[in-house]
Design an enzyme around this catalytic site. Structure first.
Site, PDB file in Angstrom:
ATOM      1  N   THR A  61     -18.694  -0.498 -35.444  1.00 20.08           N
ATOM      2  CA  THR A  61     -18.477   0.451 -34.290  1.00 20.08           C
ATOM      3  C   THR A  61     -17.839   1.775 -34.507  1.00 20.08           C
ATOM      4  OG1 THR A  61     -16.611  -0.697 -33.440  1.00 20.08           O
ATOM      5  CG2 THR A  61     -18.580  -1.457 -32.597  1.00 20.08           C
ATOM      6  N   ASP A  62     -17.894   2.490 -33.505  1.00 16.35           N
ATOM      7  CA  ASP A  62     -16.851   3.673 -33.535  1.00 16.35           C
ATOM      8  C   ASP A  62     -15.760   3.405 -32.985  1.00 16.35           C
ATOM      9  OD1 ASP A  62     -15.485   6.150 -33.730  1.00 16.35           O
ATOM     10  OD2 ASP A  62     -17.088   7.327 -32.658  1.00 16.35           O
TER      11      ASP A  62
END
Ligand code: BGC
Length: 753
Positions: A274-275
């Site tokens: 994920t970011d």
């Protein structure tokens, strides 16, 4: 033998084949939920702006990293029992961002600030991008990083996106190829990449929750396309999912995106993370194929454990995700217990940073003033940015560099002596203002406000100097989009007045005015460009920028950069102007909003050329100190290989050596599907061609690369009919028009590579 093969060999000799079978549930979850090193709190958005940096509220919940590399963006969890090391993730697209200093340690941990992504892309030179990647990769490795969180490669949908400086282009082929060069370069140094932000992260406003409403066709042909190119051509070890939603589903929870398209169709073999703090439903993220949650929180860990125990998350899915991560980890320096030196060759990379910027800058206008002749060696240097270079943008793409070279310094190093009285005034002003600035922090790159210069000083400089050079500076960065207002997209009154008064004074005495643009994104040109005899788009050229600017101004380097995006005449002409950063109802609310990609495929030049909208500077445009003639090009189809071959020659007709960027645009039949009038299907940068010499260029383009996506039929199609091939020096400067025909349609379930 490639690095990859060597690593795989080493791994297969030394490590058990399936370590996952030996892990407890908790250990598996330790692999998929990461940690962060301490982050400084970002500045809070000014009231009324759309800024949306990561929420500091998340920070206390985050696991504390072992902190092997101070200032790294994050780390994975080590599992000592099984000999699994933690791996270290560092930003970003223009160089390694780690803390520049450590307590009780005299050593400097500064890295090379290379030119911003947009400038690298302006080179249209995949080999140059690769060389920059090698520089970044080797610094990352020697500072103890395993994965560089780059390249940033979202499409420049709108000129006001605050992170456009990190990104490459409005065109998916150019963005994908440059990214592929960068990934190959970094990974050839034994360090992985995380191509980001997958996908449709084309704005900073509400980036954590915005719902991008996009047609499947625009997704596949435009917004996913650069990622497809980089995955197929360069095999990045990891991909970073974006914060936003796409058609109602968060990218990190989107199984269609992360599993069906990325893995099943494109063959991606690495892992998805994920970011940072892209936290939604951890279980849905696991199911979708978002293997690692960064930086990760205890709550996510508990949610995953509970879901496995309750049967909502099959163990097989968790195992799949863990395996993806472990397989990629086996390639990484930490796994190999690489002894990094903390002494990368930053000195050696100065020349690379300088050369890259000089070669890639775009000469937009030149009415007989550049390169400066030996007789014109006393410029009056205006503009604060002439003395205080803006090397790059802010946010995670910032680099703590060892130094930066201003244009003022760069010119002097090249035996050009700026007119001293003006330089004295600016240098004193800049020094005073800098004293008032806060300490260096990657979230906030303070800019010295522009200085007014009185009419007397301008008149004196016009009499005593040979030429005026005026630098216009802009900065932007992560967490906020730019504004279409004065001082940002538009020039401020002070800048306009400085330009107008300087140009009047110099022109009255028969002297010329050069404008250098030290900017990170597109600005207005219409209101002022007539004041300038030459305009050099230097972008944010990295730490050696002043030397690179001097190289081009003096003619040591013949610029060969070309625009990777359009400079429109008016912001209102931008096809997404009415749908950026949000659409209708969400415009004045901080609630999650939607943005409708109503322009569909017609982004950038695809819009301007299809709808005959005049622009200030077209996509692909850039001048040289020489001129090129295109020899007779031919186009032929090989229906067996299903490829189109286009070839011809380019001759240098001028007096100095130079490189040309040959661009191939194709206009396709529109019987089944509508299409932009022309689309970039190939480009090639020549080597330096000597005066009078010529070089051959050829393109071997798979038909599937020219196909359009038929969303109803779920397939790619090259329609039967006549294709117009436009070979040119920009999307509008077409030098040769050719044609080829397909007597039947060709369809593809996937694109070739
Ligand atoms: C950015 C990413 C970056 C990450 C780690 C996020 O805020 O969007 O591009 O890689 O932080 O620093």
């Amino acid at each position: 033998m490639s690095f990859l093969v060597v690593s795989l060999l080493a791994v297969s000799l030394g490590v058990k084949a399936d370590i996952v079978d030996e892990m407890t549930l908790e250990e598996k979850v330790d692999i998929v939920v990461g940690t962060a090193t301490a982050w400084p709190n970002p500045p809070q958005p000014a009231p009324g702006t759309f800024a949306n940096p990561p929420q500091p509220a998340h920070f206390p919940n985050t696991y504390q990293a072992q902190g092997r590399v101070q200032g790294a963006a994050g780390e994975s969890m080590a599992i000592a029992r099984l000999g699994i090391p933690s791996i270290v993730f560092t930003d970003g697209p223009a160089g390694v961002r780690i803390d520049p200093a450590r307590p009780n340690d005299k050593r400097s941990y500064r890295a090379t600030a290379f030119p911003i992504g947009t400038l690298v892309a302006s080179s249209w030179d995949v080999q140059l991008a690769k060389a920059v990647g090698q520089g970044i990769g080797s610094e990352a490795r020697e500072y103890g990083s395993d994965i560089m969180l780059c390249p940033g490669m979202n499409i420049m949908r709108n000129p006001l996106c605050g992170r456009n400086y990190e990104y490459y282009s409005e065109d998916p082929l150019l963005a994908g190829r440059i990214a592929a060069g960068m990934v190959e370069g970094i990974q050839s140094e034994g360090v992985g990449t995380s191509v980001k932000h997958f996908a449709v992260n084309n704005q900073e406003t509400f980036r954590n929750g915005i719902n991008a409403v996009v047609s499947e066709r625009a997704l596949r042909e435009l917004y996913l396309r650069p990622f497809e190119v980089v995955v197929k051509e360069a095999k990045p070890w990891t991909v970073m999912s974006s914060y936003n939603k796409i058609n109602g589903t968060y990218a990190s929870e989107n199984e269609w995106l992360l599993t069906k398209v990325l893995r099943d169709e494109w063959g991606f073999m690495g892992f998805v993370m994920t970011d940072w703090w892209g936290e939604h439903d951890a279980v849905r993220q696991m199911l979708a194929g978002n293997d690692m949650l960064m930086p990760g929180t205890p709550a996510q860990k508990q949610a995953i454990i509970l879901a496995v125990k309750e049967g909502r998350l099959p163990m097989a899915v968790l195992d799949r995700n863990v395996r993806c991560i472990i397989n990629a980890m086996r390639l990484m320096p930490s796994w190999r217990q690489y002894k990094y030196s903390n002494a990368p060759d930053v000195k050696g990379h100065e020349a690379l940073a300088r050369r890259t910027a000089a070669e890639a800058m775009v000469l937009l206008k030149n009415d007989g003033v550049l390169p400066l002749t030996k007789a014109v060696r006393r410029p009056a240097l205006f503009g604060v940015a002439s003395y205080d270079l803006i090397a790059g943008g802010s946010g995670s793409g910032y680099v703590y560099k060892r130094h930066k070279v201003s244009t003022f310094q760069g010119l002097q190093a090249d035996a050009v002596k700026p007119w001293q009285p003006l330089a004295n005034r600016y240098t004193a002003y800049v020094a005073d203002e800098q004293k008032k600035m806060p300490a260096e922090n990657f979230w906030y790159v303070p800019l010295v406000p522009e200085m007014n210069v009185d009419d007397d000083m301008i008149a004196r400089s016009a009499r005593e100097a040979d030429v005026a050079i005026i630098t216009i500076g802009r900065s932007s960065g992560e967490g906020a989009d730019r504004q279409a207002s004065q001082g940002d997209y538009l020039l401020s009154d002070l800048e306009l007045s400085l330009l107008r008064r300087t140009s009047q004074a110099f022109h009255a005495l028969g002297k010329k005015v050069v404008v250098v643009l030290n900017i990170g994104g597109v600005i207005d040109m219409l209101s002022w460009q007539h004041e300038a005899d030459a305009i050099l788009l230097a972008w944010q050229p990295g730490q050696e920028g002043g030397l690179s600017i001097a190289d081009v101004l003096t003619g040591r380097v013949n610029p060969s950069g070309r625009l990777p995006m359009t400079f429109p005449l008016h912001y209102a002409d931008v096809p997404s102007a009415d749908n950026f950063p949000v659409t209708a109802a969400g415009a004045h609310s901080y609630a999650p909003a939607s943005v409708v990609y109503a322009e569909d495929l017609f982004v950038g030049y695809c819009h301007y050329t299809s709808h005959q909208v005049p622009v200030a500077y077209p996509f692909g445009f850039g001048l040289s100190y020489t001129s090129f003639q295109y020899g007779s090009f031919t186009a032929s189809v090989d229906t067996v290989r299903q490829r189109v071959c286009i070839e011809g020659t380019v001759a240098n007709m001028g007096k100095v050596a130079g490189c040309e960027v040959v661009q191939v645009y194709v206009g396709s039949p529109q019987t089944v599907l509508y299409k932009p009038e022309r689309e970039l299907r190939g480009f090639a940068k020549t080597g330096a061609i000597s005066p009078g010499a010529e070089q051959r260029v050829s393109f071997d383009i798979p038909l599937s690369d020219m196909a359009s996506y038929d969303a109803d039929a779920h397939r790619w199609i090259c329609e039967a009919g006549t294709y117009k091939v436009m070979v040119g020096a920009s999307c509008t400067d077409i030098r040769q028009t050719l044609a080829f025909a397909l007597d039947k349609a060709y369809t593809f379930s996937n694109r070739q590579h």
